[in-house]
Design a protein around this motif. Structure first.
Motif, PDB file in Angstrom:
ATOM      1  N   LEU A 128     -13.801   1.818  -8.981  1.00  0.00           N
ATOM      2  CA  LEU A 128     -12.383   1.796  -8.611  1.00  0.00           C
ATOM      3  C   LEU A 128     -11.523   1.658  -9.859  1.00  0.00           C
ATOM      4  CD1 LEU A 128     -10.213   1.593  -6.322  1.00  0.00           C
ATOM      5  CD2 LEU A 128     -10.436  -0.891  -6.556  1.00  0.00           C
TER       6      LEU A 128
ATOM      7  N   LEU B 103      -9.236  -3.407   0.402  1.00  0.00           N
ATOM      8  CA  LEU B 103      -9.901  -2.206  -0.113  1.00  0.00           C
ATOM      9  C   LEU B 103     -10.797  -1.580   0.945  1.00  0.00           C
ATOM     10  CD1 LEU B 103     -10.847  -3.415  -3.711  1.00  0.00           C
ATOM     11  CD2 LEU B 103      -9.002  -1.863  -3.058  1.00  0.00           C
ATOM     12  N   GLN B 104     -11.324  -2.383   1.843  1.00  0.00           N
ATOM     13  CA  GLN B 104     -12.148  -1.852   2.922  1.00  0.00           C
ATOM     14  C   GLN B 104     -11.301  -1.231   4.024  1.00  0.00           C
ATOM     15  OE1 GLN B 104     -14.592  -5.145   4.177  1.00  0.00           O
ATOM     16  NE2 GLN B 104     -15.544  -5.366   2.162  1.00  0.00           N
ATOM     17  N   ARG B 105     -10.103  -1.770   4.187  1.00  0.00           N
ATOM     18  CA  ARG B 105      -9.251  -1.334   5.293  1.00  0.00           C
ATOM     19  C   ARG B 105      -8.443  -0.094   4.968  1.00  0.00           C
ATOM     20  NH1 ARG B 105      -7.028  -6.312   6.623  1.00  0.00           N
ATOM     21  NH2 ARG B 105      -9.002  -6.680   7.686  1.00  0.00           N
ATOM     22  N   TYR B 106      -8.010   0.021   3.706  1.00  0.00           N
ATOM     23  CA  TYR B 106      -7.150   1.134   3.313  1.00  0.00           C
ATOM     24  C   TYR B 106      -7.861   1.983   2.266  1.00  0.00           C
ATOM     25  CZ  TYR B 106      -3.705  -1.943   5.473  1.00  0.00           C
ATOM     26  OH  TYR B 106      -3.045  -2.759   6.346  1.00  0.00           O
ATOM     27  N   PRO B 107      -7.847   3.310   2.420  1.00  0.00           N
ATOM     28  CA  PRO B 107      -8.482   4.166   1.410  1.00  0.00           C
ATOM     29  C   PRO B 107      -7.712   4.079   0.094  1.00  0.00           C
ATOM     30  CG  PRO B 107      -7.275   5.490   3.023  1.00  0.00           C
ATOM     31  CD  PRO B 107      -7.267   4.084   3.535  1.00  0.00           C
ATOM     32  N   CYS B 108      -8.368   3.634  -0.960  1.00  0.00           N
ATOM     33  CA  CYS B 108      -7.701   3.378  -2.240  1.00  0.00           C
ATOM     34  C   CYS B 108      -8.342   4.197  -3.353  1.00  0.00           C
ATOM     35  CB  CYS B 108      -7.769   1.894  -2.599  1.00  0.00           C
ATOM     36  SG  CYS B 108      -6.675   0.857  -1.616  1.00  0.00           S
ATOM     37  N   ASP B 109      -7.503   4.909  -4.088  1.00  0.00           N
ATOM     38  CA  ASP B 109      -7.933   5.590  -5.307  1.00  0.00           C
ATOM     39  C   ASP B 109      -7.589   4.769  -6.540  1.00  0.00           C
ATOM     40  OD1 ASP B 109      -8.892   7.723  -3.829  1.00  0.00           O
ATOM     41  OD2 ASP B 109      -7.028   8.868  -3.990  1.00  0.00           O
TER      42      ASP B 109
ATOM     43  N   TYR C  69       0.859  -1.184   0.000  1.00  0.00           N
ATOM     44  CA  TYR C  69       0.000   0.000   0.000  1.00  0.00           C
ATOM     45  C   TYR C  69       0.896   1.233   0.000  1.00  0.00           C
ATOM     46  CZ  TYR C  69      -3.542   3.417   1.350  1.00  0.00           C
ATOM     47  OH  TYR C  69      -4.377   4.514   1.382  1.00  0.00           O
TER      48      TYR C  69
ATOM     49  N   ARG D 105      -2.436   6.592  -2.270  1.00  0.00           N
ATOM     50  CA  ARG D 105      -3.660   5.818  -1.996  1.00  0.00           C
ATOM     51  C   ARG D 105      -3.832   4.707  -3.034  1.00  0.00           C
ATOM     52  NH1 ARG D 105      -7.859   8.863   1.017  1.00  0.00           N
ATOM     53  NH2 ARG D 105      -9.399   8.029  -0.437  1.00  0.00           N
TER      54      ARG D 105
ATOM     55  N   THR E 107     -17.203  -3.177  -6.975  1.00  0.00           N
ATOM     56  CA  THR E 107     -16.275  -2.028  -6.956  1.00  0.00           C
ATOM     57  C   THR E 107     -16.202  -1.415  -8.350  1.00  0.00           C
ATOM     58  OG1 THR E 107     -14.410  -3.525  -7.389  1.00  0.00           O
ATOM     59  CG2 THR E 107     -14.868  -2.974  -5.077  1.00  0.00           C
TER      60      THR E 107
END
Length: 227
Positions: A105, A66-72, A23, A28, A102
């Motif tokens: 994303l 994807l739920q745990r870390y904010p991802c762009d 990550y 992000r 998703t």
């Protein structure tokens, strides 16, 4: 909670995740190498008795990240699909259902050697598929671990693993990250993948993954406890 180890590489903070991914908090972004979706299905199509459920378990891990870390964005560093036989209806159905959860994303696939053989993912998955390298910040995101003239390479392909040696003949081989200012390697993300044993050279750093944790390799002789 997911365990990770924060490191600095080429002036950037990266988190080495226990789920065998990286990550990049400043961008992000979630980076995954060598998922090899459909590998078990490809083997079963050849009559080999291999386990079921690997696609579902791999997708569940991605969902949890994807739920745990904010991802762009999510970037696959090659070998998303394993072989032409990976286009089995059950595998594609699982991938389509996952993507439907998703849909917004941005997902990028950097073609690897298996992707060139297996073919690109179905267009319905809405991946951006590109050739290597993908230059982003100080990094060249690639599948093949070939040095880049101006950027630090983050790559897959090798499926690196490290052999921990304990008392007597005890040994334990674990997937690992290998970090280097020229070429760094991610472990294979897929649950049904092998590994290639490596050793650190020079200033290279190795971080092994096991039991839901990531830790740096230090002294070898005491790496394994006596049972």
């Amino acid at each position: 909670m997911s365990s990770y180890h924060s490191i600095e590489l080429s002036g950037c903070e990266l988190w080495l995740l226990a789920e065998k991914a990286i990550y990049w908090p400043a961008q992000r972004l979630l980076l995954i190498a060598d998922a090899h979706f459909g590998k078990a299905a490809a083997y079963r199509s050849l009559g080999q008795p291999v386990p079921h459920g690997t696609t579902a378990s791999n997708l569940a891990v991605i969902d949890s990240l994807l739920q745990r870390y904010p991802c762009d964005g999510l970037i696959f560093l090659g070998d998303f699909l394993h072989a032409p036989g990976s286009h089995a209806p059950s595998t594609l159905a699982a991938l389509s259902q996952w993507r439907a959860n998703t849909p917004l994303l941005p997902i990028t696939l950097i073609r690897g050697n298996h992707d060139r053989h297996a073919g690109d993912p179905p267009q319905a998955l809405n991946f951006q598929v590109v050739a290597e390298p993908l230059l982003l910040g100080p990094f060249a995101l690639q599948h093949e671990p070939d040095p880049h003239p101006t950027h630090t390479v983050l790559a897959g392909h090798i499926h690196p693993a490290y052999r921990l040696r304990g008392p007597g003949r005890q040994q334990l081989r674990l997937p690992c990250f290998l970090l280097d200012e020229r070429v760094s390697l991610l472990p294979a993300f897929g649950a049904f993948t092998g590994g290639y044993t490596i050793e650190a050279k020079g200033k290279q750093r190795i971080f092994v993954v096991g039991d839901g944790q990531v830790w740096p390799v230090t002294a070898q002789p005491s790496a394994l406890p006596q049972d």
